[in-house]
Design a protein around this motif. Structure first.
Motif, PDB file in Angstrom:
ATOM      1  N   ALA A 139      13.483  55.128  13.374  1.00 44.97           N
ATOM      2  CA  ALA A 139      14.025  53.708  12.823  1.00 44.97           C
ATOM      3  C   ALA A 139      15.296  53.687  14.009  1.00 44.97           C
ATOM      4  O   ALA A 139      16.310  54.301  13.707  1.00 44.97           O
ATOM      5  N   THR A 140      15.655  51.967  13.840  1.00 53.19           N
ATOM      6  CA  THR A 140      16.707  51.875  14.227  1.00 53.19           C
ATOM      7  C   THR A 140      17.605  51.419  13.185  1.00 53.19           C
ATOM      8  O   THR A 140      17.284  50.506  12.892  1.00 53.19           O
ATOM      9  N   MET A 141      19.062  51.843  13.410  1.00 51.50           N
ATOM     10  CA  MET A 141      20.367  50.564  12.413  1.00 51.50           C
ATOM     11  C   MET A 141      21.579  50.358  12.961  1.00 51.50           C
ATOM     12  O   MET A 141      21.699  50.647  13.845  1.00 51.50           O
ATOM     13  N   THR A 142      21.060  49.298  12.580  1.00 51.64           N
ATOM     14  CA  THR A 142      22.695  48.011  13.816  1.00 51.64           C
ATOM     15  C   THR A 142      23.442  48.209  12.257  1.00 51.64           C
ATOM     16  O   THR A 142      22.857  47.763  11.117  1.00 51.64           O
ATOM     17  N   ARG A 275      14.793  48.456  11.235  1.00 53.85           N
ATOM     18  CA  ARG A 275      13.607  48.319  12.640  1.00 53.85           C
ATOM     19  C   ARG A 275      13.739  49.574  12.159  1.00 53.85           C
ATOM     20  O   ARG A 275      13.585  51.030  12.940  1.00 53.85           O
ATOM     21  N   ASP A 276      11.626  49.573  12.241  1.00 51.78           N
ATOM     22  CA  ASP A 276      10.842  51.002  12.293  1.00 51.78           C
ATOM     23  C   ASP A 276      11.139  50.871  13.871  1.00 51.78           C
ATOM     24  O   ASP A 276      11.091  50.645  14.916  1.00 51.78           O
ATOM     25  N   SER A 277      10.748  52.702  14.359  1.00 53.04           N
ATOM     26  CA  SER A 277       9.661  52.733  15.786  1.00 53.04           C
ATOM     27  C   SER A 277       9.148  51.985  16.312  1.00 53.04           C
ATOM     28  O   SER A 277       8.985  51.667  17.211  1.00 53.04           O
ATOM     29  N   SER A 278       8.208  50.789  15.547  1.00 52.83           N
ATOM     30  CA  SER A 278       7.869  49.633  16.795  1.00 52.83           C
ATOM     31  C   SER A 278       8.228  48.406  16.224  1.00 52.83           C
ATOM     32  O   SER A 278       8.152  47.518  17.124  1.00 52.83           O
ATOM     33  N   GLY A 279       9.565  48.412  15.978  1.00 53.94           N
ATOM     34  CA  GLY A 279      10.186  46.586  16.728  1.00 53.94           C
ATOM     35  C   GLY A 279      10.956  46.269  14.935  1.00 53.94           C
ATOM     36  O   GLY A 279      11.079  45.194  15.195  1.00 53.94           O
ATOM     37  N   ALA A 280       9.482  46.707  14.507  1.00 54.69           N
ATOM     38  CA  ALA A 280       9.169  45.580  12.790  1.00 54.69           C
ATOM     39  C   ALA A 280      10.849  46.359  11.877  1.00 54.69           C
ATOM     40  O   ALA A 280      11.013  47.108  11.379  1.00 54.69           O
ATOM     41  N   LEU A 281      10.867  44.278  11.771  1.00 54.55           N
ATOM     42  CA  LEU A 281      12.045  44.409  10.293  1.00 54.55           C
ATOM     43  C   LEU A 281      11.745  45.187   9.098  1.00 54.55           C
ATOM     44  O   LEU A 281      11.561  44.987   8.887  1.00 54.55           O
TER      45      LEU A 281
END
Length: 374
Positions: A139-142, A275-281
């Motif tokens: 996942a990606t965290m901002t 967001r997960d690896s597919s870009g979903a929030l």
């Protein structure tokens, strides 16, 4: 005696080096937070130096250091004071250093110096979770990390006759470094992090400003859901003042002061989105540490009034200047008495009015309400 603490020579780059504690961790629980905070203040007037032991804590809390001196040597009179204050807590650090030096009269060579330092560090970890989070997936965290404040220096020097055998210096700096044990989403070859170094100097010949901010308060991290995210944050504030006289000829009146104020602005600013690896929030995010603090939220320090101890230090520093200048006889003035009075009064001359002018300037530098009439 020249007082130049070794700490002033400490490379700022040391604080800008990412310290990625916990890289490669496979634990599924957050580790306990580790916090430190320490302060130091020292001053010298002619051949006398005072530097009480540094104050420090290895747990959340506050410490402070203060020193003040007022001495005479022949026809010269000098005073110096320095204060440092530090607090560390859940997701935040509060640091401030301020002080100054004054020297005036006619007499043998001598100098007055003041130095203050405050430093803190914060290590903590948390685990990001949500109802739809799938442990073990990427996942990606901002998120935000806040570091806003100011460095300020000032000083004045008047000599009679006009000469080069006296000077003043004022210096103020801040360094800070933040790093996390996971790759930067924008550059996976590097751990996510940020840092800065800023300094300001002034002396009787001019001034300089040095700013290398690589600080970005909005960062993005790539991580594995379910694994703890650890960060390490350090900050160091320093300030130094000196006023010196190098001859017995004529008279001089000088002062210098510094104020490095980051007392409300080193704090975790909260998670903006995940967001997960597919870009979903991913929604309903939590990010609890070992003590139950939720890093999904911003964790600024509470906006509280200045503590009573700090106000006592401020009043003590002001009293040193006022008392020293009130009891001194005016030094010999230049032939142009009216012009000299105007110049000296504007920059803190001898006597009660001069003391008030110097104090007004110093209190403005400290960011406090001016005392007395405008």
């Amino acid at each position: 005696m020249t007082f130049m603490p070794c700490a002033m020579l400490r490379p700022a780059a040391a604080l800008l080096t990412p310290l990625c504690l916990g890289l490669g961790s496979t634990d599924v629980a957050a580790q306990a937070a580790i916090t430190t905070v320490s302060t130091y203040a020292g001053a010298s007037v002619f051949d006398e130096y005072q530097g009480p032991p540094a104050q420090s804590l290895d747990r959340p809390g506050s410490v402070s250091s203060h020193v003040a001196l007022d001495r005479q040597s022949g026809g010269l009179a000098g005073s110096a004071w320095a204060t440092s204050v530090g607090t560390v807590g859940d997701g935040h650090m509060r640091l401030r250093t301020f002080g100054g030096a004054t020297l005036d009269g006619a007499g043998p060579s001598g100098e007055v110096t003041a130095y203050a330092e405050a430093t803190a560090s914060l290590y903590d970890s948390f685990v990001v979770r949500c109802p739809t989070c799938v442990a073990g997936t990427e996942a990606t965290m901002t998120f935000h990390v806040r570091a806003e404040g100011s460095t300020a220096v000032d000083g004045r020097l008047v000599t009679s006759p006009d000469r080069e055998n006296a000077d003043f210096v004022a210096y103020s700096s801040v360094s800070s470094s933040f790093s996390m044990n996971t790759p930067d989403a924008n550059d996976p070859t590097q751990p996510v992090g940020t840092g800065m170094f800023q300094s300001q100097s002034q002396w009787h010949y001019g001034a300089s400003y040095h700013d290398r901010p690589i600080w970005g308060d909005t960062l993005s991290a790539r991580f594995i859901l379910g694994n703890p995210l650890s960060f390490y944050w350090t900050a160091l504030l320093q300030g130094y003042s000196r006023v010196a006289n190098y001859t017995e000829a004529g008279s001089m009146d000088g002062w210098s002061a510094f104020n490095t104020d980051f007392s409300n602005t080193f704090y975790w600013g909260g998670i903006v989105e995940v967001r997960d690896s597919s870009g979903a929030l991913l929604t309903n995010i939590t990010a609890f540490n070992d003590a139950g603090i939720n890093y999904a939220n911003a964790l600024p320090p509470s906006p509280v009034p200045e503590p009573a101890t700090l106000w006592l230090m401020l009043c003590g520093a002001a009293g040193v200047v006022a008392l020293a200048r009130w009891r001194r006889e005016p030094a010999p003035r230049a032939p142009s008495a009216s012009g000299a009075r105007g110049t000296l009064r504007a920059h803190g001359a001898h006597g009660a009015h001069g003391a008030h002018g110097a104090l007004r300037g110093l209190w403005r530098l400290w960011g406090l309400r001016t005392i007395g009439p405008a």
